[in-house]
Write a protein that holds these residues in place. Structure first.
Motif, PDB file in Angstrom:
ATOM      1  N   THR A  13       0.410  -1.355  -0.271  1.00 19.17           N
ATOM      2  CA  THR A  13      -0.484  -0.048  -0.050  1.00 19.17           C
ATOM      3  C   THR A  13       0.919   0.607   0.230  1.00 19.17           C
ATOM      4  O   THR A  13       0.562   2.132   0.005  1.00 19.17           O
ATOM      5  CB  THR A  13      -0.321   0.048   1.365  1.00 19.17           C
ATOM      6  N   ALA A  14       2.586   1.125   0.609  1.00 15.88           N
ATOM      7  CA  ALA A  14       3.056   2.271   0.307  1.00 15.88           C
ATOM      8  C   ALA A  14       4.310   1.865   0.638  1.00 15.88           C
ATOM      9  O   ALA A  14       4.665   1.218   0.784  1.00 15.88           O
ATOM     10  CB  ALA A  14       2.739   3.085   1.939  1.00 15.88           C
ATOM     11  N   PRO A  15       5.104   2.690   0.203  1.00 18.75           N
ATOM     12  CA  PRO A  15       6.535   2.837   0.222  1.00 18.75           C
ATOM     13  C   PRO A  15       7.475   2.283   1.861  1.00 18.75           C
ATOM     14  O   PRO A  15       6.587   2.610   2.808  1.00 18.75           O
ATOM     15  CB  PRO A  15       7.584   4.072   0.111  1.00 18.75           C
ATOM     16  N   VAL A  16       8.233   1.454   2.446  1.00 18.53           N
ATOM     17  CA  VAL A  16       8.776   0.747   3.761  1.00 18.53           C
ATOM     18  C   VAL A  16      10.061   0.698   3.532  1.00 18.53           C
ATOM     19  O   VAL A  16      10.446   0.870   2.385  1.00 18.53           O
ATOM     20  CB  VAL A  16       8.210  -0.296   3.913  1.00 18.53           C
ATOM     21  N   ARG A  17      11.136   1.517   4.366  1.00 17.83           N
ATOM     22  CA  ARG A  17      12.544   1.599   4.603  1.00 17.83           C
ATOM     23  C   ARG A  17      12.492   0.549   5.387  1.00 17.83           C
ATOM     24  O   ARG A  17      11.930   0.978   7.089  1.00 17.83           O
ATOM     25  CB  ARG A  17      13.716   2.607   4.080  1.00 17.83           C
ATOM     26  N   VAL A  18      13.702  -0.725   6.494  1.00 20.29           N
ATOM     27  CA  VAL A  18      13.776  -1.235   6.625  1.00 20.29           C
ATOM     28  C   VAL A  18      14.956  -1.831   7.052  1.00 20.29           C
ATOM     29  O   VAL A  18      15.838  -1.526   5.872  1.00 20.29           O
ATOM     30  CB  VAL A  18      13.258  -2.575   6.762  1.00 20.29           C
ATOM     31  N   GLU A  19      15.833  -0.876   8.075  1.00 20.45           N
ATOM     32  CA  GLU A  19      17.526  -0.861   8.333  1.00 20.45           C
ATOM     33  C   GLU A  19      17.863  -2.440   8.980  1.00 20.45           C
ATOM     34  O   GLU A  19      17.237  -2.986  10.340  1.00 20.45           O
ATOM     35  CB  GLU A  19      18.261  -0.156   8.542  1.00 20.45           C
ATOM     36  N   THR A  20      19.091  -3.564   7.970  1.00 17.55           N
ATOM     37  CA  THR A  20      19.589  -4.573   9.554  1.00 17.55           C
ATOM     38  C   THR A  20      20.364  -4.679   9.240  1.00 17.55           C
ATOM     39  O   THR A  20      21.347  -4.156   8.801  1.00 17.55           O
ATOM     40  CB  THR A  20      18.734  -5.954   9.150  1.00 17.55           C
ATOM     41  N   GLU A  21      21.371  -5.065  10.689  1.00 18.53           N
ATOM     42  CA  GLU A  21      23.103  -5.121  10.599  1.00 18.53           C
ATOM     43  C   GLU A  21      23.370  -6.287  10.676  1.00 18.53           C
ATOM     44  O   GLU A  21      22.647  -7.436  11.008  1.00 18.53           O
ATOM     45  CB  GLU A  21      23.728  -4.275  11.282  1.00 18.53           C
ATOM     46  N   ASP A 122      17.302 -11.409   3.555  1.00 19.76           N
ATOM     47  CA  ASP A 122      16.887 -11.351   5.382  1.00 19.76           C
ATOM     48  C   ASP A 122      16.631 -10.145   5.428  1.00 19.76           C
ATOM     49  O   ASP A 122      15.314  -9.418   5.334  1.00 19.76           O
ATOM     50  CB  ASP A 122      18.247 -11.387   6.930  1.00 19.76           C
ATOM     51  N   ALA A 123      17.018  -8.649   4.691  1.00 18.46           N
ATOM     52  CA  ALA A 123      17.401  -6.970   3.903  1.00 18.46           C
ATOM     53  C   ALA A 123      15.510  -7.393   3.158  1.00 18.46           C
ATOM     54  O   ALA A 123      14.542  -6.573   3.994  1.00 18.46           O
ATOM     55  CB  ALA A 123      18.789  -6.735   3.606  1.00 18.46           C
ATOM     56  N   VAL A 124      15.279  -7.600   2.639  1.00 16.69           N
ATOM     57  CA  VAL A 124      14.644  -7.918   1.570  1.00 16.69           C
ATOM     58  C   VAL A 124      13.105  -8.258   3.066  1.00 16.69           C
ATOM     59  O   VAL A 124      11.240  -7.771   2.927  1.00 16.69           O
ATOM     60  CB  VAL A 124      14.455  -9.020   0.825  1.00 16.69           C
ATOM     61  N   ALA A 125      13.036  -9.399   3.761  1.00 17.30           N
ATOM     62  CA  ALA A 125      12.432 -10.068   4.548  1.00 17.30           C
ATOM     63  C   ALA A 125      11.711  -9.196   4.954  1.00 17.30           C
ATOM     64  O   ALA A 125      10.983  -9.683   5.786  1.00 17.30           O
ATOM     65  CB  ALA A 125      12.730 -11.277   5.184  1.00 17.30           C
ATOM     66  N   ALA A 126      13.128  -8.409   5.824  1.00 16.76           N
ATOM     67  CA  ALA A 126      12.165  -7.695   7.056  1.00 16.76           C
ATOM     68  C   ALA A 126      11.536  -6.705   6.910  1.00 16.76           C
ATOM     69  O   ALA A 126      10.366  -5.885   7.454  1.00 16.76           O
ATOM     70  CB  ALA A 126      13.506  -6.938   8.192  1.00 16.76           C
ATOM     71  N   ALA A 127      11.480  -6.127   5.381  1.00 17.10           N
ATOM     72  CA  ALA A 127      10.856  -4.843   4.802  1.00 17.10           C
ATOM     73  C   ALA A 127       9.481  -5.280   4.542  1.00 17.10           C
ATOM     74  O   ALA A 127       8.689  -4.999   4.561  1.00 17.10           O
ATOM     75  CB  ALA A 127      11.611  -4.604   3.954  1.00 17.10           C
ATOM     76  N   VAL A 128       9.446  -6.390   4.126  1.00 19.26           N
ATOM     77  CA  VAL A 128       8.323  -6.662   3.438  1.00 19.26           C
ATOM     78  C   VAL A 128       7.199  -7.667   4.716  1.00 19.26           C
ATOM     79  O   VAL A 128       5.785  -7.167   4.901  1.00 19.26           O
ATOM     80  CB  VAL A 128       8.136  -8.760   3.414  1.00 19.26           C
ATOM     81  N   ASP A 129       7.741  -7.776   6.152  1.00 17.66           N
ATOM     82  CA  ASP A 129       6.759  -7.816   7.281  1.00 17.66           C
ATOM     83  C   ASP A 129       6.860  -6.081   7.972  1.00 17.66           C
ATOM     84  O   ASP A 129       5.593  -6.548   8.618  1.00 17.66           O
ATOM     85  CB  ASP A 129       8.516  -8.224   8.505  1.00 17.66           C
ATOM     86  N   ALA A 130       7.540  -5.566   7.972  1.00 19.48           N
ATOM     87  CA  ALA A 130       6.719  -4.253   8.355  1.00 19.48           C
ATOM     88  C   ALA A 130       6.184  -3.934   7.148  1.00 19.48           C
ATOM     89  O   ALA A 130       5.282  -2.872   7.490  1.00 19.48           O
ATOM     90  CB  ALA A 130       8.749  -3.364   8.246  1.00 19.48           C
ATOM     91  N   ALA A 131       5.852  -4.487   6.207  1.00 18.47           N
ATOM     92  CA  ALA A 131       5.310  -2.782   4.490  1.00 18.47           C
ATOM     93  C   ALA A 131       3.471  -3.391   5.303  1.00 18.47           C
ATOM     94  O   ALA A 131       3.213  -4.781   5.746  1.00 18.47           O
ATOM     95  CB  ALA A 131       5.518  -4.231   3.717  1.00 18.47           C
TER      96      ALA A 131
END
Length: 218
Positions: A13-21, A122-131
């Motif tokens: 529905t909208a953009p999302v940005r998530v950072e991982t380390e 994992d970086a993409v999966a974290a963003a999908v989880d937050a979207a």
């Protein structure tokens, strides 16, 4: 639901940005809804401009209700360690009309092939989880033209159906024209309603198919 299902697909529905380390390397995934390759490349260019100090800007996208357009790019990472695992996540989550761009800042420790694959996925999966996601469902377009005497009755009956949406109603000199969005399996039933309420005088013709967004349950 499987990717490319002809009657539905999932998107953002909208953009999302998530950072991982991972071992001091920082990964930022920008996940955005897009409708064309030009738009996807535009997102990639925008992220590159905003994060010029990152060493890599790897990307993947899936486009079209049938998932007919897929692309991935490693942007200097070892072949198959970035774009491919990113794409695997998008396809595994059945996401369409989506672009993922992962920017990486090297932390001084080599991650190795397996480590890179896990980190980018994992970086993409974290963003999908937050979207926030929606399911887009295909509906058939129908145009209904009925005599004036039957117009109100037909419109009320169609508006009362959960499988039908009246997008537009317009009166003309001799009757009423309705533009409908109907679940594919219900087209025949709608035609039957029109025929019954107009004693066969109503006309039903194909309109333009459309996609309707419904909130994804998660």
């Amino acid at each position: 639901m499987t990717p490319g299902s002809p009657d539905r697909y999932r998107t953002l529905t909208a953009p999302v940005r998530v950072e991982t380390e991972v071992r001091r390397s920082r990964f930022a995934c920008d996940l955005r809804p897009v409708s064309s390759e030009a738009a996807a490349r535009g997102v990639l260019d925008e992220v590159r401009a905003e994060s010029r100090d990152a060493g890599h800007h790897c990307s993947a996208w899936v486009l079209g209700p049938d998932a007919s357009t897929v692309r991935s790019h490693d942007d200097g990472e070892p072949s198959g360690t970035a774009g491919a695992p990113m794409l695997d996540v998008l396809r595994g989550r059945a996401l369409i009309d989506v672009v993922a761009v992962v920017s990486r800042w090297f932390g001084g420790t080599l991650l190795g092939t397996g480590g890179l694959i896990r980190a980018y996925g994992d970086a993409v999966a974290a963003a999908v989880d937050a979207a926030a996601l929606v399911t887009m469902r295909r509906r058939d377009g129908l145009v209904v033209d009925v005599p004036a005497a039957d117009g109100a009755r037909v419109e009320n009956a169609l508006r009362g159906r959960s499988d039908t949406t009246v997008d537009e109603s317009r009166w003309h000199a001799t009757g009423l024209v309705l533009h409908l969005a109907v679940e594919p399996a219900s087209t025949g039933a709608v035609e039957g309603v029109v025929a019954s309420l107009t004693s066969g005088l109503g006309r039903v013709s194909p309109g333009h198919p459309q996609w309707v967004a419904t909130r994804d349950p998660g």
